[in-house]
Motif scaffolding. Structure first.
Motif, PDB file in Angstrom:
ATOM      1  N   GLU B 374      -4.161  42.505 -50.297  1.00 28.91           N
ATOM      2  CA  GLU B 374      -3.007  42.798 -49.442  1.00 28.91           C
ATOM      3  C   GLU B 374      -3.354  42.697 -47.959  1.00 28.91           C
ATOM      4  OE1 GLU B 374      -4.308  44.669 -51.714  1.00 28.91           O
ATOM      5  OE2 GLU B 374      -4.836  46.646 -50.969  1.00 28.91           O
ATOM      6  N   SER B 401      -2.410  37.491 -52.569  1.00 25.22           N
ATOM      7  CA  SER B 401      -1.582  37.946 -51.448  1.00 25.22           C
ATOM      8  C   SER B 401      -0.272  37.166 -51.420  1.00 25.22           C
ATOM      9  CB  SER B 401      -2.322  37.714 -50.133  1.00 25.22           C
ATOM     10  OG  SER B 401      -1.403  37.655 -49.076  1.00 25.22           O
ATOM     11  N   SER B 570       2.547  43.415 -41.982  1.00 22.04           N
ATOM     12  CA  SER B 570       1.348  42.875 -42.622  1.00 22.04           C
ATOM     13  C   SER B 570       0.316  42.388 -41.627  1.00 22.04           C
ATOM     14  CB  SER B 570       1.719  41.763 -43.587  1.00 22.04           C
ATOM     15  OG  SER B 570       2.636  40.902 -42.969  1.00 22.04           O
TER      16      SER B 570
END
Ligand code: SF4
Ligand code: FES
Ligand code: FES
Lengths: 253, 741
Positions: B374, B401, B570
């Motif tokens: 991640e 991912s 992110s």
């Protein structure tokens, strides 16, 4: 023989090169603008209050969606107001009035030789140089003017009063040679554009001096023997009443 | 008797023989010919109809109304054309190319060069075919002695004042005057006076002028006025003193100015950066597309060896017609500068060291494996092609991912409905619109070719344009309605005066700028726009005027392929960032300890932060699929070889996946395209525009959540928007000179 031929040819070629550039006459000055202290886009220019009214009057002649049709009369008005010539800021002002891009006005102003884009004298003297006038001696007229005023063509005298330009036929060849005097000494109200016809080198100098003294003089033929464009010493033909056209009896119908 | 006389004796007979020869060759009518007598002459032996010829340059005949068809005869061969066509167009349909200088199919008709003279039966003089409407039954003759002589006369006059400088003229080889003088010019002139000369004008860093060569066709003036929408150029003076210019010192400040180079039939206006670089016949042309904006203009890259020497437009009626923007035309020198040509790794001292591909990939793969899935992020740059984005997404997915997106697309862009991010009316379709509402977009800098369409429409139909956004430059009439969402809400609620214009419009078009994708309140803005489009009937079965104007070449394909980030945050938590040509992401957001791989072709912003550099091929060196803002899929083709050790983007990722042990299952362009087909089938239909299917969307209500910050301008500098244009010297010059306020 051969040598002569060759020499002739050489002469021709030499002549070709010797031809001065000015032999091709261009209407007026440069076709592009060079900034100078008295002529640059940053200078403010506006129609005077009186002329604003006039401009409005001129615009009213054209439909509101064809304002650009007023470009020539407005440029003329601006030229009269500005002492006989159009600085670039005046053209910009006209462009704003008629709502077009400035370049469209520049195009018109550069096209017509009667719009001056560089300074002229208070009295702008235009000598007709077209064939009939030329045959009747317009070159001598121009020479006389230039010599008397001590200037070159399109140059302004030191006192700013006179300048001499050339013009094409102004339609009074019957009284050739002729000059025109554009009088900008009184702004656009007192602006006149008068023809002085049948002039001689002597007479033009007299005209110049009269103008210099600030006097007015009657336009038209300068030959006392002539009445307007009639022949010298009065008519010799066409003395009776004109006859009705032979082909058609107007009363009968 | 001298030699000279002898010579002239020898000359004379030939001279007198010539006309006689001509007489017997051509059929010359008696001078006192009445129509009857010539008709009588023609009758005894009716001329056989010559075989039909193919229309010139794919000239298309389009009958709006079949009743309007008229028939004319071109060189005896009948053609059917719609009413209102000119004689020249009729000839083109009949397959006869008429020589011309001033006529240009996309500009107004000037009729001032007279090169297009043809003979028309019963007309006393040759007529200028470009300005003469074709009339039913007209008998046009294009290759008679009369027409030829007329053109020869015109040509002689044109050449009178034209300098004989073809050897040093950049137009040589593609000059209309040169070509046509081969057909109609004489091998000697009769003009013995001085030729005129004209002062050159300074039109800026792009267009070089040699005004003495100008033939006063006024194409450039008409182009500037009608297409570029900047009235700077004009025809000044008259007679032989006539010249093209701006009168006052002024640069041509148009984003389309480069096109005057193409339309100038002679060498008066040529390309300044290309000056004296090459002759056109030495160049290899590659038909490809432009990637500097989302329009995908069709271009031809002219190259010699490994060097791109110039870029020219290619005709595509649906996208760029035959123009391109200055950025497209002149950014090519950026392809030579600041290139990355070796894989490099940043050492402990902070300097880059060139390494082999094997080493570089091994390092990247190792770091990627050490990172938690991640924390892996991939960002595709604005110049990425669909293939490489597909590979990047697949690779990252295999690494576990799903944080992969394309820059410019914002965080929570809805990629599900194609209609939500495409220009649904199409670029050419904009011409049908009669009211435009531009929301947060400045098309003039974002997509110059789209702007040219709008300007064309406004000019042709007086369409109304309303604009919401910061003060901006427009080259057509527009109403500046407001600067931010406030105005948008007013329009959506029907309280704004512009609403009536929208309501009365037949085909209203709303164009939303993709710059708004980056805003937090994007959804609210889009639902406000949707509300407007609902009440103004912008989306109907027969017309879809809901448009999003994208900013860069990769965006549409990225959204089609589903490259959207999983979460907005992110990047802040990333430990491994894979930048595939992405230079415009905010590098400050990338954590200091993150490992950044930059795969790209230019040493631009991304490189400053990168730990590893993988050199890739630029758009001119690879075959790649791009989708433009209207959803038209096109591809680039390699024009020049790649620089140094660079490789195609998708190949790098494919190789990396192998090294990382997650081999991607494709190893040819065909294979990767079939993979794309399973995700976004429209992306494999080359040169086709797949319109989005319309569907009602369920967006949240707009009235809340919209922040009132004004819309910003997305592009500050038209000339420098991506890594290639930022590397270009020409673009730097342009931005220095032309953006000076
Ligand atoms: S510069 Fe070129 S395009 Fe412009 S008028 Fe002259 S010849 Fe025509
Ligand atoms: S020639 Fe001088 S007025 Fe006509
Ligand atoms: S092309 Fe017809 S006059 Fe120029």
């Amino acid at each position: 023989m051969l040598a002569r031929l060759a020499a002739n040819r050489l002469l021709e070629i030499r002549q070709l090169f010797r031809q001065p550039l000015s032999s091709r006459s261009f209407s007026t000055a440069l076709n592009y603008h060079l900034d100078s202290p008295d002529n640059n886009p940053d200078l403010q220019w506006e129609f005077s209050d009186v002329n604003k009214e006039k401009a409005k009057e001129i615009l009213s002649h054209y439909p509101s969606n064809y304002k650009q049709s007023a470009v020539i009369p407005l440029l003329d008005l601006a030229q009269q107001q500005h002492g006989g010539w159009l600085p670039v800021s005046a053209m910009n002002a006209v462009a704003k009035v008629i709502e077009v891009a400035p370049i469209r006005v520049y195009e018109v102003a550069t096209f017509y030789s009667m719009f001056n884009r560089s300074k002229v004298g208070k009295y702008h003297l235009l000598v007709c140089g077209t064939t009939p006038c030329m045959i009747r001696g317009s070159r001598e007229i121009e020479d006389a003017l230039l010599k008397h005023l001590g200037v070159k063509r399109n140059e302004v005298t030191k006192d700013g009063l006179f300048s001499v330009g050339e013009m094409e036929c102004m339609g009074c060849c019957v009284n050739a040679p002729m000059i025109t005097v554009a009088d900008y000494s009184n702004g656009s109200e007192g602006y006149t554009y008068n023809y002085y016809e049948d002039v001689t080198p002597k007479r033009v100098v007299e005209i110049v001096e009269t103008l210099r003294r600030g006097e007015k003089l009657p336009p038209g033929t300068q030959n006392p023997q002539r009445i307007r464009c009639g022949p010298e010493g009065g008519n010799t033909t066409l003395l009776s009443e004109p006859k009705p056209p032979p082909c058609r009896d107007l009363d009968a119908c | 008797m001298g030699l000279g006389m002898l010579a002239s004796r020898v000359m004379r007979p030939t001279a007198s023989k010539l006309p006689r020869n001509l007489l017997s060759h051509f059929h010359i009518r008696p001078i006192v010919s009445t129509p009857e007598s010539s008709a009588a002459q023609a009758q005894p032996e009716p001329e056989p109809t010559p075989p039909p010829r193919a229309p010139v340059a794919g000239a298309r005949v389009h009958f709006k109304n079949p009743d309007d068809a008229i028939e004319v005869f071109v060189d005896g061969y009948p053609v059917k054309i719609p009413k209102g066509m000119t004689v020249l167009q009729a000839c083109e349909v009949a397959g006869v190319d008429i020589p011309r200088f001033c006529y240009h199919s996309r500009l107004s008709i000037a009729g001032n060069c007279r090169m297009c003279l043809v003979e028309v039966e019963k007309s006393p003089k040759p007529v200028a075919s470009c300005a003469m409407p074709a009339l039913p039954g007209m008998k046009i003759k294009t290759d008679t002695p009369v027409a030829k002589k007329a053109r020869e006369g015109v040509m002689e006059f044109l050449l009178m004042n034209h300098p004989l400088d073809c050897p040093i003229c950049d137009q040589g080889g593609e000059c209309d005057l040169q070509d046509q003088s081969m057909a109609f010019g004489s091998d000697r002139g009769r003009f013995t006076e001085m030729k005129r000369s004209v002062v050159d004008k300074n039109l800026g860093p792009l267009v070089k002028t040699v005004m003495t060569r100008c033939i006063q066709c006024t194409r450039c003036v008409r182009f500037a006025t009608e297409v570029a929408g900047v009235q700077d150029l004009g025809m000044l003076g008259r007679g032989s003193g006539e010249e093209i210019g701006t009168y006052v010192e002024k640069l041509m400040t148009s984003e389309l100015s480069g096109n005057v180079i193409d339309i100038c039939p002679v060498g008066a206006l040529t390309s300044k950066p290309f000056a004296f670089k090459a002759r056109n016949w030495e160049l290899k042309g590659t038909e490809t597309i432009d990637v500097t904006d989302a329009v995908g203009s069709n271009i031809r890259i002219d190259s010699r060896g490994p060097e791109v020497l110039r870029i020219l437009p290619r005709l595509n009626e649906d996208i760029n017609e035959e123009w391109i923007s200055d950025k497209t035309r002149f950014f090519y020198d950026g392809l030579k500068r600041q290139r990355l040509n070796d894989p490099m790794i940043r050492g402990a001292d902070g300097r880059f060291k060139a390494v082999s591909w094997r080493d570089a990939l091994a390092v990247v793969a190792e770091v990627a494996h050490q990172t938690k899935p991640e924390e892996i992020v991939g960002i595709a740059g604005q110049l990425s092609d669909a293939e490489s984005m597909m590979a990047l997404k697949d690779f990252l997915n295999k690494m576990g991912s799903n944080n992969v997106w394309c820059e410019g697309n914002g965080v929570n862009t809805d990629a599900d409905l194609r209609s939500g991010y495409l220009m649904n009316s199409g670029i050419a379709g904009l011409e049908k619109a009669d009211v435009f509402l531009l929301v947060g977009t400045q098309p003039r800098v974002e997509a110059a070719m789209v702007n040219a369409r709008i300007q064309k429409t406004v000019r042709a139909t007086q369409a109304k344009v309303g604009y919401i956004g910061p003060a901006a430059d427009f080259n057509y009439d527009h109403q500046h309605l407001g600067i931010g969402p406030q105005t948008l809400i007013e329009i959506a609620e029907g309280r704004h005066p512009f609403c009536s214009a929208l309501l009365n419009a037949k085909n209203p078009a709303i164009i939303v700028g993709a710059g708004l994708f980056e805003r937090k309140d994007k959804d609210a803005i889009f639902s406000a726009v949707e509300t407007i489009s609902k009440y103004a009937k912008v989306v109907r079965p027969d017309w879809n005027g809901f448009n999003v104007l994208l900013l860069n070449a990769a965006q549409a394909a990225a959204l089609d392929l589903g490259l959207v980030p999983e979460s907005g945050k992110s990047i802040e938590s990333a430990k491994f960032v894979y930048l595939m040509g992405a230079d415009d992401v905010n590098m400050e957001k990338v954590p200091v300890d993150a490992f950044v791989v930059y795969q790209g072709h230019h040493g631009d912003r991304g490189v400053y932060r990168a730990n590893v550099i993988l050199p890739a091929a630029a758009f001119s060196e690879k075959e790649g699929t791009y989708e433009n803002t209207e959803g038209c899929v096109q591809q680039t083709l390699p024009a020049v070889p790649t620089v140094g050790d660079a490789r195609d983007d998708w190949k790098i990722i494919r190789a990396l996946s192998e090294v990382a042990g997650v081999r991607l299952p494709y190893d040819s362009l065909g294979a990767i395209r079939s993979r794309i087909k399973t995700v976004a089938p429209n992306l494999v239909h080359m040169d086709e525009r797949e319109p989005a299917t319309f569907s009602a969307s369920l967006k949240p209500d707009f009235s809340h959540k919209m922040s009132l910050t004004a819309f910003g301008s997305t592009i500050e500098n038209f000339y420098m928007t991506d890594s290639i244009t930022r590397a270009s010297k020409i673009m730097a010059q342009c931005s220095a000179l032309l953006l000076k306020k």
